[in-house]
Scaffold this motif. Structure first.
Motif, mmCIF file in Angstrom:
data_model
loop_
_atom_site.group_PDB
_atom_site.id
_atom_site.type_symbol
_atom_site.label_atom_id
_atom_site.label_comp_id
_atom_site.label_asym_id
_atom_site.label_seq_id
_atom_site.Cartn_x
_atom_site.Cartn_y
_atom_site.Cartn_z
ATOM 1 N N GLY A 40 0.820 -1.218 0.000
ATOM 2 C CA GLY A 40 0.000 0.000 0.000
ATOM 3 C C GLY A 40 0.845 1.256 0.000
ATOM 4 N N ARG A 41 1.943 1.196 0.728
ATOM 5 C CA ARG A 41 2.836 2.366 0.742
ATOM 6 C C ARG A 41 3.484 2.547 -0.629
ATOM 7 N NH1 ARG A 41 7.891 3.343 4.873
ATOM 8 N NH2 ARG A 41 8.637 5.254 3.907
ATOM 9 N N ALA A 42 3.899 1.428 -1.228
ATOM 10 C CA ALA A 42 4.505 1.508 -2.570
ATOM 11 C C ALA A 42 3.494 2.039 -3.587
ATOM 12 C CB ALA A 42 5.027 0.131 -2.985
ATOM 13 N N ILE A 43 2.235 1.599 -3.474
ATOM 14 C CA ILE A 43 1.191 2.118 -4.379
ATOM 15 C C ILE A 43 1.049 3.627 -4.192
ATOM 16 C CG2 ILE A 43 -1.324 2.178 -4.729
ATOM 17 C CD1 ILE A 43 -1.342 -0.880 -4.200
ATOM 18 N N THR A 44 0.994 4.067 -2.934
ATOM 19 C CA THR A 44 0.807 5.491 -2.641
ATOM 20 C C THR A 44 1.974 6.309 -3.198
ATOM 21 O OG1 THR A 44 -0.414 4.904 -0.648
ATOM 22 C CG2 THR A 44 0.455 7.154 -0.768
ATOM 23 N N GLU A 45 3.189 5.839 -2.979
ATOM 24 C CA GLU A 45 4.363 6.585 -3.452
ATOM 25 C C GLU A 45 4.385 6.658 -4.980
ATOM 26 O OE1 GLU A 45 7.156 5.601 0.442
ATOM 27 O OE2 GLU A 45 7.513 4.487 -1.410
ATOM 28 N N GLN A 46 4.047 5.530 -5.650
ATOM 29 C CA GLN A 46 4.043 5.550 -7.122
ATOM 30 C C GLN A 46 2.942 6.476 -7.647
ATOM 31 O OE1 GLN A 46 4.375 1.755 -9.197
ATOM 32 N NE2 GLN A 46 5.874 0.985 -7.732
ATOM 33 N N LEU A 47 1.774 6.455 -6.995
ATOM 34 C CA LEU A 47 0.681 7.348 -7.423
ATOM 35 C C LEU A 47 1.094 8.808 -7.315
ATOM 36 C CD1 LEU A 47 -2.419 5.661 -5.726
ATOM 37 C CD2 LEU A 47 -2.142 6.051 -8.182
ATOM 38 N N LEU A 48 1.725 9.169 -6.193
ATOM 39 C CA LEU A 48 2.146 10.564 -6.000
ATOM 40 C C LEU A 48 3.194 10.947 -7.035
ATOM 41 C CD1 LEU A 48 2.252 10.650 -2.089
ATOM 42 C CD2 LEU A 48 0.595 11.814 -3.567
ATOM 43 N N ARG A 49 4.130 10.008 -7.317
ATOM 44 C CA ARG A 49 5.164 10.294 -8.329
ATOM 45 C C ARG A 49 4.555 10.518 -9.697
ATOM 46 N NH1 ARG A 49 8.406 6.358 -5.974
ATOM 47 N NH2 ARG A 49 7.936 4.807 -7.541
ATOM 48 N N GLU A 50 3.435 9.814 -9.967
ATOM 49 C CA GLU A 50 2.829 9.891 -11.302
ATOM 50 C C GLU A 50 1.717 10.932 -11.384
ATOM 51 O OE1 GLU A 50 2.167 6.417 -13.556
ATOM 52 O OE2 GLU A 50 3.687 5.257 -12.478
ATOM 53 N N GLY A 51 1.596 11.786 -10.363
ATOM 54 C CA GLY A 51 0.732 12.953 -10.494
ATOM 55 C C GLY A 51 -0.623 12.887 -9.819
ATOM 56 N N ALA A 52 -0.954 11.748 -9.159
ATOM 57 C CA ALA A 52 -2.276 11.638 -8.536
ATOM 58 C C ALA A 52 -2.347 12.407 -7.226
ATOM 59 C CB ALA A 52 -2.603 10.163 -8.271
ATOM 60 N N SER A 53 -3.569 12.718 -6.814
ATOM 61 C CA SER A 53 -3.849 13.150 -5.455
ATOM 62 C C SER A 53 -4.374 11.925 -4.707
ATOM 63 C CB SER A 53 -4.907 14.253 -5.443
ATOM 64 O OG SER A 53 -4.402 15.385 -6.125
ATOM 65 N N VAL A 54 -3.928 11.743 -3.471
ATOM 66 C CA VAL A 54 -4.183 10.474 -2.785
ATOM 67 C C VAL A 54 -4.769 10.694 -1.393
ATOM 68 C CG1 VAL A 54 -3.170 8.306 -1.982
ATOM 69 C CG2 VAL A 54 -2.236 9.431 -4.016
ATOM 70 N N VAL A 55 -5.840 9.980 -1.104
ATOM 71 C CA VAL A 55 -6.337 9.838 0.274
ATOM 72 C C VAL A 55 -5.816 8.499 0.770
ATOM 73 C CG1 VAL A 55 -8.376 9.530 1.714
ATOM 74 C CG2 VAL A 55 -8.388 11.229 -0.128
ATOM 75 N N ALA A 56 -4.976 8.546 1.803
ATOM 76 C CA ALA A 56 -4.280 7.345 2.256
ATOM 77 C C ALA A 56 -4.713 6.985 3.669
ATOM 78 C CB ALA A 56 -2.770 7.581 2.221
ATOM 79 N N ASN A 57 -5.216 5.759 3.807
ATOM 80 C CA ASN A 57 -5.654 5.289 5.137
ATOM 81 C C ASN A 57 -4.730 4.203 5.667
ATOM 82 O OD1 ASN A 57 -7.317 2.520 5.945
ATOM 83 N ND2 ASN A 57 -7.619 4.222 7.351
ATOM 84 N N ASP A 58 -4.493 4.247 6.956
ATOM 85 C CA ASP A 58 -3.832 3.143 7.651
ATOM 86 C C ASP A 58 -4.069 3.333 9.144
ATOM 87 O OD1 ASP A 58 -1.285 1.107 6.580
ATOM 88 O OD2 ASP A 58 -1.649 1.266 8.728
ATOM 89 N N LEU A 59 -3.860 2.249 9.893
ATOM 90 C CA LEU A 59 -3.852 2.380 11.357
ATOM 91 C C LEU A 59 -2.769 3.358 11.761
ATOM 92 C CD1 LEU A 59 -4.138 -1.417 12.286
ATOM 93 C CD2 LEU A 59 -5.911 0.326 12.639
ATOM 94 N N ASP A 60 -1.641 3.303 11.030
ATOM 95 C CA ASP A 60 -0.489 4.165 11.324
ATOM 96 C C ASP A 60 -0.030 4.806 10.012
ATOM 97 O OD1 ASP A 60 1.891 5.345 11.964
ATOM 98 O OD2 ASP A 60 2.879 3.514 12.677
ATOM 99 N N VAL A 61 -0.213 6.105 9.908
ATOM 100 C CA VAL A 61 0.130 6.807 8.655
ATOM 101 C C VAL A 61 1.439 7.585 8.791
ATOM 102 C CG1 VAL A 61 -2.228 6.989 7.775
ATOM 103 C CG2 VAL A 61 -1.339 8.770 9.303
ATOM 104 N N SER A 62 2.177 7.348 9.879
ATOM 105 C CA SER A 62 3.345 8.190 10.166
ATOM 106 C C SER A 62 4.452 8.038 9.116
ATOM 107 C CB SER A 62 3.899 7.874 11.553
ATOM 108 O OG SER A 62 4.238 6.510 11.636
ATOM 109 N N ALA A 63 4.456 6.899 8.371
ATOM 110 C CA ALA A 63 5.522 6.694 7.381
ATOM 111 C C ALA A 63 5.302 7.511 6.110
ATOM 112 C CB ALA A 63 5.617 5.210 7.023
#
Ligand SMILES: NC(=O)c1ccc[n+]([C@@H]2O[C@H](COP(=O)([O-])OP(=O)(O)OC[C@H]3O[C@@H](n4cnc5c(N)ncnc54)[C@H](O)[C@@H]3O)[C@@H](O)[C@H]2O)c1
Length: 263
Positions: free
Chosen positions: A24-47
């Motif tokens: 999920g973190r890798a997906i989020t990082e790739q999305l941000l690199r490729e221009g998306a805006s992201v709503v990211a959920n996790d129990l712990d989002v500190s990373a």
């Protein structure tokens, strides 16, 4: 970033669960690199570092199976893109390693709550918006446990088979509305979930890698790149696909993991 994928997600709004670690973190990082805006959920989002993509990342900390989480995530989508949501990565999941005769009802319930019920509730909450838009893509993270039996993992296997079923059911139901639904089935993959296993049981990890046709575990980034492809316009005619991203493991008949003598 290579030119082929540059801007593939420009202007798109995505929701990712289980975004704090691993796939999920890798997906989020790739999305941000490729221009998306992201709503990211996790129990712990500190990373997740919002300052690397100012204004394009909103984190929502909390249990994905909480009753109010789908609406909290939609509320966050509104702050990012005015309410449009293009992609959902239903990725949060927990493991369970308990034989069928020992599993307690509360452990069974928890695995189903997080892996199945939460994914379905979020898919329908976001899916309603996508159906109204007449467009959208959903990617569910299943597992090789979604297509095969594994010993002493009955709750996990049942939950991931449910994700495969949900993927097919929603793909056929929402296809006429322009909404695509696909799943990845990761094989052995380096992530937060598998880190402890690799560290505490290196011989077992090596034995698992040895029976993968590509002779290694996958990387979270490799799962993410398949997930992003399936939700991109490049995959505009792919829906209902259960993509086994496992170095060829599913192609191997288990009886032949033991080598036959050559003479
Ligand atoms: N790593 C593997 O070998 C492998 C293989 C097959 C499938 N998967 C699946 O991939 C998905 C991602 O797992 P991963 O390997 O990246 O593991 P991971 O542990 O690195 O990441 C999972 C993330 O989900 C989060 N999470 C767990 N329960 C949550 C909850 N109730 N609410 C919100 N967030 C929650 C965790 O905090 C964690 O950040 C899971 O669905 C898992 O079943 C992983």
């Amino acid at each position: 970033m290579d030119d082929r994928t540059a801007g593939r997600y420009d202007g798109k709004v995505a929701v990712v669960t289980g975004a704090g670690s691993g796939i999920g973190r890798a997906i989020t990082e790739q999305l941000l690199r490729e221009g998306a805006s992201v709503v990211a959920n996790d129990l712990d989002v500190s990373a997740l570092a919002a300052d690397e993509s100012p204004g394009r990342l909103v984190t929502v900390a909390g249990d994905v199976s909480a009753d109010d989480m789908p609406q909290r995530l939609l509320d966050a989508v509104v702050t990012l893109g005015g309410g449009r949501v293009d992609v959902l990565f239903n990725n949060a999941g927990i493991g369970s390693a308990r034989p069928a005769l020992d599993i307690r009802p509360d452990e069974w319930r928890r695995v189903m709550d997080v892996n199945v019920d939460a994914a379905f509730r979020l898919a329908t909450t976001v899916g309603r918006v996508m159906v109204d838009q007449g467009a959208g893509a959903i990617l569910n993270t299943a597992s090789v446990a979604g297509t095969h039996g594994l010993p002493s993992r009955v709750a996990y296997v049942v939950s991931k088979h449910a994700i495969v079923g949900m993927t097919r059911a929603l793909a056929v139901e929402w296809g006429p509305s322009g909404v695509r639904v696909n799943a990845i089935c990761p094989g052995l993959t380096e992530s937060g979930m598998s880190e402890r296993l690799k560290r505490d049981s290196p011989d077992y990890w090596a034995a698992r890698e040895a029976v993968v046709p590509l002779r290694r575990a996958g990387l979270s980034a490799e799962q993410a790149s398949t997930a992003l492809f399936l939700c991109s316009d490049e995959a505009a005619y792919i829906s209902g696909m259960i993509a086994e991203v496992d170095g060829g493991t599913h192609a191997l008949y288990a009886g032949y993991t033991v080598q036959r003598p050559t003479s």
